[in-house]
Structure formats: C-alpha cells, structure tokens
Design a protein around this motif. Structure first.
Motif, PDB file in Angstrom:
ATOM      1  N   THR A 274      22.900 -18.328  -4.617  1.00  0.00           N
ATOM      2  CA  THR A 274      21.897 -17.400  -4.108  1.00  0.00           C
ATOM      3  C   THR A 274      21.932 -16.123  -4.932  1.00  0.00           C
ATOM      4  N   ASP A 275      20.769 -15.709  -5.401  1.00  0.00           N
ATOM      5  CA  ASP A 275      20.652 -14.458  -6.143  1.00  0.00           C
ATOM      6  C   ASP A 275      20.923 -13.309  -5.180  1.00  0.00           C
TER       7      ASP A 275
ATOM      8  N   SER B 198      16.531 -18.250  -5.036  1.00  0.00           N
ATOM      9  CA  SER B 198      16.144 -17.827  -6.391  1.00  0.00           C
ATOM     10  C   SER B 198      14.631 -17.811  -6.499  1.00  0.00           C
TER      11      SER B 198
ATOM     12  N   TYR C  16      14.673 -22.852  -4.479  1.00  0.00           N
ATOM     13  CA  TYR C  16      13.908 -22.346  -5.616  1.00  0.00           C
ATOM     14  C   TYR C  16      12.493 -21.997  -5.162  1.00  0.00           C
TER      15      TYR C  16
ATOM     16  N   THR D   6      14.868 -13.995 -10.416  1.00  0.00           N
ATOM     17  CA  THR D   6      16.035 -14.645 -10.994  1.00  0.00           C
ATOM     18  C   THR D   6      15.827 -14.894 -12.479  1.00  0.00           C
TER      19      THR D   6
ATOM     20  N   VAL E  13      19.342 -21.475 -14.150  1.00  0.00           N
ATOM     21  CA  VAL E  13      19.420 -20.585 -12.989  1.00  0.00           C
ATOM     22  C   VAL E  13      20.870 -20.442 -12.549  1.00  0.00           C
TER      23      VAL E  13
ATOM     24  N   GLN F 119      22.846 -18.490 -15.243  1.00  0.00           N
ATOM     25  CA  GLN F 119      22.433 -17.101 -15.254  1.00  0.00           C
ATOM     26  C   GLN F 119      23.062 -16.324 -14.094  1.00  0.00           C
ATOM     27  N   LEU F 120      23.013 -16.884 -12.891  1.00  0.00           N
ATOM     28  CA  LEU F 120      23.522 -16.173 -11.726  1.00  0.00           C
ATOM     29  C   LEU F 120      25.040 -16.085 -11.727  1.00  0.00           C
TER      30      LEU F 120
ATOM     31  N   ALA G  33      25.520 -13.948  -8.156  1.00  0.00           N
ATOM     32  CA  ALA G  33      25.378 -15.059  -7.217  1.00  0.00           C
ATOM     33  C   ALA G  33      26.348 -14.920  -6.058  1.00  0.00           C
TER      34      ALA G  33
END
Length: 353
Positions: free
Chosen positions: A87-88, A101, A211, A234, A336, A339-340, A346
């Motif tokens: 989770t962002d 995200s 998403y 995100t 994703v 990245q997080l 995250a």
C-alpha cells in the motif's frame, strides 16, 4: 532429528532464496508463512508475493525448491501462493477510499491507443486475481464505457449517496460517460475538471482496491495536474507509438510527470509493427533511463475489441496482443512493488484471502 529442527533448517535454507526484483531474501521480506514439515519429509509453506501478477513466480519456485531439497530429510515441497500488494503510504489515510496504489496511464498525444492500453492493462491485472478499478479521467471525451461494453447508464447510489461503480471484466469502472448524455458535449473549464476528478475519488464507492488504473486524456493539461493534486500517484505509464513524432510528444509527457515528482513506472510501445515501425519506445525508455514495459503489436483484434466493448485480453486471450498485454501487466505490477518497497513508501496490510 526433531521436526522443529528440520523446520528451522528449512527456514534457514529459504533465507538464502533471493527475491529477483527486490534483491532481498524471501524470509527477511516476510514472504514465507505457515511452514510445516510432514512425517514423509514434505516441506509445506505459503509464499506471499507482492502482487498476484508476479512475473517471476516460477523463478522463486525454482530457487526455493533447490534450496529446500538440500536439507537432509526433506523429500519434496508443496508451496501455496498468496499475495499482499503493498500500500502506498502516501495514499493511505489521505482519502476515504482504501486504494493501495494509483497508476496513471498517459500519452503525449492522441491516437496512440492509450485508452486501449489502460483497459487491457486493467483487465489483465484483474485476471491475475488483483482487485482493480478503472477510472476514466478523460472528462471531456470519455471512451472507457464503450470499450468495456457498458455504454451510457446512470449509476446507482448507495444509501449514503455514494456512486456505485459499474463492473465489467472483473473491474470496477467509473467515467463521466455514465453521468453525461453521450450526445451532448462536456464543455468545462479547468476548475470544473479538477472538481470532477476529485469527486471520482471521494464520491465513488470503490471499496478496497489493489490497483486504481487511471486513463488520462492525451497531452499535458488540466486533467494531469488535477490528478496529481487530488491524490499521490504511485507512478505514471507513458504510452507511445514507435514513430518519432509520437516519441517527441511522449518525451514532453514524461517530463511533465517528472516536474510533478511522479515516479515513472515505464514506457509502453503500442501499435508496434510494419505500419509504424518498432523499437522507438524501447529506445526512448533507454534514453531517459526508465523501464521499458513492453510492446503491443498492431493487429486488427485489438481495434475490434475496443470498438465492440470486448478487450482483447478477454475476448482473444491466446492472441499475440493479449499475451503482450499480460506481460505488460506483470511488469507494471512488479514495478509498483519495487517502486514502493525500494522508496520506503509502502506499508503492508492483511494478506488477501
């Protein structure tokens, strides 16, 4: 040797298995759960992936199998697969809707098949088992309802007056095309566009989503700015054709997101093939040092699917284009997660069951 001792050895062996994208072992990443060893020497455990669309699931299995079978007394292994999409944390708590995200799909110019990519990407993610929303942020020219076979319908409301999104192909879908007469042009200025996009986040009963795929209008205008101001993104995906004129526009679109401090998940080359050439998108990604997510061939089935409301990943899943879209979806999901988790943005919630 006691069963507990064998379990400890199995866990130690799994601690040598490196997750290919995150470059850490799967034990320290808390991906290994519920380990048991049967009397017959079968190691049973769950591997919790960061996305159900993991492109490297087979690699993880092969590495885990090789490591575990080196433990004395282990005769086989049985892996159960689960997923827990990160989770962002920048989104969490900022808006009422529980989104894990938000992925913006953008293009520098029209006519490159951006909406087609957004729809098929979203459907492919849903087919993997993810919970996916598709938001049509092209307020002035919404195409998503037709492309998923819904057309013009007024959405119902919940008892607390939230808009209920329509569902198609495993997606929850929202668009201005459901709210405005398709024969009447929507002629709004920037502030009204901003308000509409914000309402799509706050006034729609999305439920929890792994998403949210947002289909943006082409260009670098009010919708892009409004989206970036409405919710932390995100990441953004840049869709382009291979030809140089499309690449020039894609370059401006990518630069806009960089100025807005939106991470670039990567570039997708659409309509690849004889008519427009091949390789321009990959070269562009290399020049800008961003991931190349894949290319989608230009074949009639993709266009037909969009015109008839039957996305090619659902209507012709064995076609070359459908396979390309699934590969792209796997790459997007992986990016994703990377990245997080790499940025520390995250948080982990409960494992999906």
């Amino acid at each position: 040797m006691s069963n507990q001792s064998i379990q400890d050895q199995v866990m130690a062996a799994l601690a040598t298995v490196i997750e290919p994208e995150l470059h850490r072992d799967i034990v320290s990443l808390n991906m290994v759960r519920d380990l048991t060893v049967t009397d017959a020497g079968v190691a049973q455990f769950t591997v919790v992936l960061t996305t159900p669309a993991c492109p490297l699931k087979d690699v993880i299995y092969d590495r885990a199998r090789a490591a575990v079978l080196r433990v004395p007394g282990i005769t086989d292994l049985a892996i159960r697969w689960d997923s827990n999409v990160p989770t962002d944390s920048r989104i969490f708590g900022q808006i009422e809707t529980p989104l894990r995200s938000v992925i913006a799909v953008s293009s520098g110019k029209g006519g490159v098949g951006k909406s087609t990519v957004a729809v098929n990407l979203a459907v492919a993610l849903a087919q993997s088992g993810a919970r996916v929303g598709l938001m049509d942020a092209d307020i002035l020219g919404p195409n998503i309802p037709k492309m998923v076979g819904l057309g013009f319908h007024q959405p119902p409301l919940t008892p607390d007056q939230k808009i209920v999104p329509f569902q198609a192909y495993g997606l929850k879908v929202m668009s201005m095309g459901f709210l405005a007469d398709p024969n009447t042009p929507v002629m709004w200025r920037g502030p009204m566009l901003h308000g509409a996009i914000r309402q799509f986040f706050s006034d729609v009963a999305w439920g929890e989503l792994d998403y949210m795929v947002v289909d943006l209008p082409p260009g670098t205008g009010d919708a892009q700015l409004s989206l970036a101001q409405s919710v932390p993104l995100t990441g953004a995906i840049i869709v382009t054709q291979p030809q140089s004129v499309a690449i020039d526009d894609a370059r401006r679109g990518l630069a806009m997101f960089e100025k807005l401090n939106v991470p670039i998940l990567g570039v997708i080359e659409n309509m690849s093939g004889e008519m427009f050439g091949e390789g321009g998108g990959e070269t562009f990604a290399q020049e800008r040092s961003v991931p190349f997510l894949g290319r989608v061939p230009m074949i009639p089935a993709v266009r037909v699917g969009g015109d008839t409301g039957k996305p090619v990943v659902a209507s012709d899943p064995d076609s070359e284009a459908a396979r390309a879209f699934r590969t792209v979806a796997e790459q997007v999901a992986a990016r994703v997660s990377v990245q997080l988790l790499a940025s520390g943005a995250a948080i982990q919630l409960n494992v999906i069951k």
